[in-house]
Write an enzyme that holds these catalytic residues in place. Structure first.
Site, short mmCIF file in Angstrom:
data_model
loop_
_atom_site.label_atom_id
_atom_site.label_comp_id
_atom_site.label_asym_id
_atom_site.label_seq_id
_atom_site.Cartn_x
_atom_site.Cartn_y
_atom_site.Cartn_z
N GLU A 129 0.82 -1.23 0.00
CA GLU A 129 0.00 0.00 0.00
C GLU A 129 0.84 1.26 0.00
O GLU A 129 0.46 2.27 -0.62
CB GLU A 129 -0.95 -0.02 1.21
CG GLU A 129 -1.92 1.14 1.31
CD GLU A 129 -2.85 1.21 0.10
OE1 GLU A 129 -2.60 2.07 -0.77
OE2 GLU A 129 -3.81 0.43 0.02
N LYS A 205 5.72 4.46 -9.85
CA LYS A 205 4.39 4.32 -9.24
C LYS A 205 3.33 4.02 -10.30
O LYS A 205 2.42 3.22 -10.07
CB LYS A 205 4.07 5.60 -8.47
CG LYS A 205 4.99 5.79 -7.26
CD LYS A 205 4.93 7.21 -6.71
CE LYS A 205 5.81 7.38 -5.48
NZ LYS A 205 5.96 8.81 -5.10
#
Lengths: 438, 438
Positions: A129, A205
């Site tokens: 996460e 990302k």
């Protein structure tokens, strides 16, 4: 009540943040897990520096293997980052049957397929996460609440440092170098902030988000990336005159068999919700085929937000361990047997509107020469700003185009940059409406 | 490959949306679950109307018990809404060992404790992602990615109809009645939109968010609520002159032993991120002790977004069933034995700044009389707008106050409204800075 034991490898900013959450919110976490969660060991090469959080010296070791080899440790948390030891530690921990939590975006982006395969082979969970968007629970949203959707469009402000720099440039019209200098002094940027400002961090990302969206690791090197270092206050001001805002965006779009995937400065309309995400904040704007447009916004970095994300993974794994759950959620929340490979559409085949700033001598006929070259390359102009004559030096000629093909644009710019009336390299910014359908 | 069987009770807008997702994205869902998910039966009193989605007539029944009693059905999806039969259906299904998905915010807000207890007693899961924020995966975020945080501040735009009405009033300065009439004609509001505009719907959703934040059902009747029906374009315009925007907000704040919980029109600064959430969009702004400020934004209603949320729950449960996971996540993601009761701070004890619009005769000394009463009640004024004399009727006197106590404010208004120079009821709007610490 059982007691879940955690080992943390890497006691830098994020490691200290995670430890701080586990310590300060221990009672809340026990309530969430149905068992207590204890850090049994923390490994770091530096066990002497003060991390700003009280820690029993007896927990610290310089030897990561004391964590990986400890049969009592249920969850290994890798927070050293980078591509070298981190990968070995994670693979070894999984081989020993340990669940792993990591915040290592570079590793997941570049070697994710190896890690995902190993997790499934070893029957352990791999959670990450904290790897995208810091404290923003975007990974969980894509694996969970949005799981019924095909993702048509992903647009992210995924690097807080570059967003801080662009926000400052957009408000004060300082040159890039001056803003960076101040950001480094204030601690908002590393010195030098290379991977933040050249698009690499955002591209890492983006690779993770694409993998989650489509259920398969993506080839990181195929993601086009371009940073913010050549942006000038002039370009930002012209963009504003046209009704746009300049942001470093990570973009992915579903194009049937292929996916568009790229990181570069983008002019988006000032009334787009991402245009209002400023300073060090991150945001991810998604469009799913059923859910429609969604936005997730929060702090993309920092000890406490990133610690929050790491510990949310620890809580989820600890709850499963405490409950003796054997079932496994695959790391990308897609079962491998259904996985297709994702190929990224070549940058040169994309079409979009463009902003150009030409530096040309102030002489009659120059504009006509430039627009002639554009026309030959099938690039048509929607607006032009030509500023008044300056006493010294060249004048900027600024244009917005209709949709044009990237390959043609590159060819045209190359021709124009070699014209004798052109005094400097042409500046180009890609324009995006910020919605999935063109 | 196993086949998970689902029964849907209620085939209205949300039921048809959920069925549409399951049908259109069946291959994606199979990849997410590792098994196929099939709707075995759909119950509705009306099995004849066209729902806009192709459905095999053989699936339809008017008898919900055919679903609840069917031993082959693994997951029961309750989408009829309301407080009567829905509750019985859910309790019966859980007693028969079935996992339940519901979107029923009224039921969860008012009888949640019964449902949560029954789920834990029966060892089944109860999921309700679609109950708050439509397609926005806020329930999952609070149970998952934000689970390490204590929630200090929750601010939500949780009702799309009232947000649509306020957005239109704020841009066009139409009176409330005219906007509602148009919204009903365009299908954006029900006729009449009572539960949407009186704050009930938002309060139901707030009750669910508070329960998730603090791990215990909350007493719904203790949540203060006030709707938007008495707002006028004049008040919205004055608010704008003071730099604010008027929104119907659902607010919860951690105050140690107690929680503030209320739904009413709020003036928030125009640069607050919630001030830019317009039309039918919903958003939830949260502050956690570690994660800091977070925002979640998307469509809060509608067939496809709500269907997306319902199906995300079906996917999660189906994956666990296919994996033969026995472990159970408690409905509020806190274990019961750790649960504390939540008491809501009485409204009259809160302090905040206020906006007042007094209707008074245009005579010397009136302003002094009004401010005298405020002073006697410990209410001090920060700004006053007094518009010029009008030919007919009274003049508005508009004020902003410093922080004042709600109980004192109510007493002062009651005194002022009985003054003979005051011609109409005073309008009051509460002001909020939009951050957790006052």
């Amino acid at each position: 009540m059982s007691n879940i034991k955690v080992g943390i490898i890497g006691f830098g900013t994020v490691g200290a943040g995670a430890y701080e959450v586990l310590r300060e919110n221990a009672d809340l976490i026990r309530s969430r897990v149905g068992a207590s969660v204890a850090v049994k060991r923390i490994a770091d090469l530096d066990v002497d520096s003060d991390r700003g959080v009280p820690v029993d010296k007896g927990l610290l070791t310089t030897n990561a293997e004391e964590i990986i080899d400890d049969p009592e440790i249920d969850v290994v948390v890798e927070l050293i980052g980078g591509l070298t030891q981190a990968k070995e530690y994670i693979l070894c921990a999984m081989e020993k049957g340990k669940h792993v939590v990591t915040a290592n975006k570079a590793l997941l982006a570049e070697y994710g397929h190896e890690l995902y395969d190993m997790a499934e082979r070893c029957g352990v969970n791999l959670e990450f996460e904290a790897s995208v968007g810091g404290g923003i629970p975007i990974i969980g949203a894509m694996k969970g609440g949005l799981s019924a959707n095909r993702f048509r469009n992903i647009m992210g402000i995924l690097n807080g440092t570059s967003n801080y720099i662009l926000t400052k440039m957009s408000r004060y019209y300082w040159p890039y170098e001056k803003v960076v200098k101040e950001a480094v002094e204030l601690g908002y940027a590393e010195d030098p902030p290379t991977l933040d400002v050249d698009g690499t961090d955002a591209a890492h990302k983006l690779a993770i988000l694409i993998s989650l969206a489509y259920g398969s690791a993506v080839s990181f090197k195929d993601i086009y990336k371009e940073g913010i270092t050549s942006l000038t206050p002039d370009d930002i001001r012209f963009a504003q005159e046209f009704g746009y805002c300049v942001k470093l965006l990570a973009l992915a779009r579903d194009r049937g068999e292929e996916v568009e995937a790229r990181v570069h400065p983008v002019m988006i309309p000032q009334d787009h919700i991402l245009a209002n995400v400023n300073w060090a904040y991150n945001a991810i704007y998604l469009e799913g085929d059923f859910v429609g447009p969604n936005l997730y916004y929060g702090l993309g970095a920092g000890r406490r937000p990133t610690g929050s994300a790491v510990v949310s993974d620890i809580i989820e794994l600890s709850r499963r361990i405490a409950n003796k759950e054997k079932g496994l959620q695959p790391p990308l929340a897609h079962y491998g047997r259904e996985r297709k490979s994702i190929s990224i559409k070549p940058m040169k085949s994309l079409t979009m509107p463009y902003y150009f700033r030409f530096s040309a001598v102030d002489r009659p006929g120059v504009l006509s020469k430039i627009s002639g070259v554009l026309g030959q390359h099938n690039i048509s102009i929607t607006s032009v700003i030509q500023k008044g004559r300056e006493v010294n030096g060249p004048v900027p000629v600024v244009m917005l185009t209709h949709e044009a093909c990237e390959e043609n644009v590159m060819k045209a710019i190359s021709v124009i940059d070699n014209m004798d009336v052109v005094t400097d390299k042409t500046i180009l910014i890609r324009v995006d409406k910020g919605i999935s359908d063109k």
